[in-house]
Write a protein that holds these residues in place. Structure first.
Motif, PDB file in Angstrom:
ATOM      1  N   ASP A 134      -1.403   1.653  -5.309  1.00  0.00           N
ATOM      2  CA  ASP A 134      -2.813   1.679  -4.923  1.00  0.00           C
ATOM      3  C   ASP A 134      -3.506   0.470  -5.540  1.00  0.00           C
ATOM      4  OD1 ASP A 134      -5.250   2.465  -3.912  1.00  0.00           O
ATOM      5  OD2 ASP A 134      -5.711   3.757  -5.629  1.00  0.00           O
ATOM      6  N   TYR A 135      -4.052  -0.401  -4.712  1.00  0.00           N
ATOM      7  CA  TYR A 135      -4.714  -1.596  -5.232  1.00  0.00           C
ATOM      8  C   TYR A 135      -5.953  -1.904  -4.400  1.00  0.00           C
ATOM      9  CZ  TYR A 135      -2.798  -4.212  -1.266  1.00  0.00           C
ATOM     10  OH  TYR A 135      -2.502  -4.661  -0.004  1.00  0.00           O
ATOM     11  N   HIS A 136      -6.761  -2.797  -4.897  1.00  0.00           N
ATOM     12  CA  HIS A 136      -7.961  -3.224  -4.176  1.00  0.00           C
ATOM     13  C   HIS A 136      -8.104  -4.736  -4.310  1.00  0.00           C
ATOM     14  CE1 HIS A 136      -9.252  -2.883  -8.366  1.00  0.00           C
ATOM     15  NE2 HIS A 136     -10.207  -3.745  -8.081  1.00  0.00           N
ATOM     16  N   ILE A 137      -8.861  -5.338  -3.408  1.00  0.00           N
ATOM     17  CA  ILE A 137      -9.085  -6.784  -3.425  1.00  0.00           C
ATOM     18  C   ILE A 137     -10.581  -7.024  -3.618  1.00  0.00           C
ATOM     19  CG2 ILE A 137      -8.834  -8.949  -2.162  1.00  0.00           C
ATOM     20  CD1 ILE A 137      -6.568  -7.657  -0.580  1.00  0.00           C
ATOM     21  N   GLN A 138     -10.948  -7.575  -4.762  1.00  0.00           N
ATOM     22  CA  GLN A 138     -12.360  -7.798  -5.058  1.00  0.00           C
ATOM     23  C   GLN A 138     -12.962  -8.931  -4.240  1.00  0.00           C
ATOM     24  OE1 GLN A 138     -13.416  -8.270  -9.152  1.00  0.00           O
ATOM     25  NE2 GLN A 138     -12.488  -6.333  -9.809  1.00  0.00           N
ATOM     26  N   PHE A 161      -7.803 -10.854  -6.405  1.00  0.00           N
ATOM     27  CA  PHE A 161      -7.557  -9.419  -6.287  1.00  0.00           C
ATOM     28  C   PHE A 161      -8.401  -8.615  -7.269  1.00  0.00           C
ATOM     29  CE2 PHE A 161      -4.067 -10.781  -3.795  1.00  0.00           C
ATOM     30  CZ  PHE A 161      -3.558  -9.688  -3.121  1.00  0.00           C
ATOM     31  N   TYR A 162      -8.324  -8.981  -8.554  1.00  0.00           N
ATOM     32  CA  TYR A 162      -8.842  -8.097  -9.597  1.00  0.00           C
ATOM     33  C   TYR A 162      -9.936  -8.713 -10.465  1.00  0.00           C
ATOM     34  CZ  TYR A 162      -4.348  -6.098  -8.284  1.00  0.00           C
ATOM     35  OH  TYR A 162      -3.286  -5.605  -7.571  1.00  0.00           O
ATOM     36  N   GLN A 204       0.821  -1.214   0.000  1.00  0.00           N
ATOM     37  CA  GLN A 204       0.000   0.000   0.000  1.00  0.00           C
ATOM     38  C   GLN A 204       0.852   1.260   0.000  1.00  0.00           C
ATOM     39  OE1 GLN A 204      -3.102   0.561  -0.380  1.00  0.00           O
ATOM     40  NE2 GLN A 204      -4.338  -1.154   0.312  1.00  0.00           N
TER      41      GLN A 204
END
Length: 253
Positions: A130-134, A215-216, A126
């Motif tokens: 910048d990332y997100h976990i679906q 993750f994506y 982080q």
């Protein structure tokens, strides 16, 4: 089931981790951070998106899996090999502890350390990307399954090895190359034929692909196939451990 024995082995292995924080935790996190700086920031800023994902974010699952595989094997193999090497394994063998309880204690501790390290690397990422976990539940499931599977594999290596050279040869000569060639830094769809098809024979591809999907929502291989292959690897390792016990093999120096 001797829960006291399992807890004793587990606590001893976890205590060893806290005594060697620089080697067990800080070093892998620092090494992975350098990957983020070099590949994610320096090189990633000059590359386009992959499947609509920035390159820095795209490589996060691969880097986590790279550390997870190597550390799971290293923790479990060294955990059982060093008592053999030093002779202290006789303290365990002379106790009323079954082989399965020994496995649960050592493998459980190694898997716990690997999962903790994986989560720390995700937190560290982080700072750079910048990332997100679906699918966080599936992400955690893949993380735990992979950690247990390769901790079992590492335990088998630790039983088999009779010197430090054998302890390192499979992780360095087999696992690390397969991870680098398994789509950790790229999508296998970017490869020309016949390399794209040949890559599917690399078992690590399915681990990284399933983890990246969590993750994506994108993957090189169908997520059901990835999950199935992960379970197959786990069953293979469990079968080998069962065979070792069934044939009367004992953990020895």
């Amino acid at each position: 089931m001797n829960l006291y024995a399992i807890r004793a082995i587990y606590k001893f292995e976890m205590a060893r981790t806290f005594r060697t924080l620089m080697q067990s935790i800080a070093s892998p996190v620092l090494s992975t951070s350098l990957y983020f700086i070099v590949f994610g920031t320096a090189i990633g800023s000059r590359m386009g998106n992959i499947d609509g994902i920035s390159y820095g974010a795209f490589i996060i699952p691969g880097l986590v899996m790279l550390s997870l595989l190597s550390e799971s094997i290293s923790n479990a193999s060294f955990g059982i090999f060093f008592p053999k090497f030093s002779g202290t394994i006789y303290e365990v063998l002379s106790a009323p502890v079954s082989s399965m309880e020994i496995v649960i204690g050592y493998v459980g501790a190694a898997a716990t350390k690997s999962v903790t390290l994986g989560l720390l690397i995700l937190l560290t990422a982080q700072l750079f990307v910048d990332y997100h976990i679906q699918h966080p539940v599936w992400m955690l499931a893949f993380l735990i399954l992979t950690a247990i599977t390769f901790s079992l594999f590492g335990f088998i290596i630790g039983i088999w090895a009779d010197d430090f050279q054998k302890l390192q040869v499979i992780p360095l000569m087999v696992i690390t190359p397969l991870t680098f060639l398994g789509g950790a830094f790229y999508s296998i769809s970017m490869l020309p034929e016949p390399w794209q098809t040949l890559t599917l024979f690399n078992p690590v591809v399915y681990l990284i692909s399933g983890f990246r999907w969590a993750f994506y929502g994108v993957a090189d291989v169908n997520v059901a196939v990835s999950l199935g292959m992960t379970m197959v690897f786990l069953l293979i390792c469990l079968t080998v451990v069962w065979w070792i016990f069934r044939t009367g093999y004992r953990i020895r120096t």
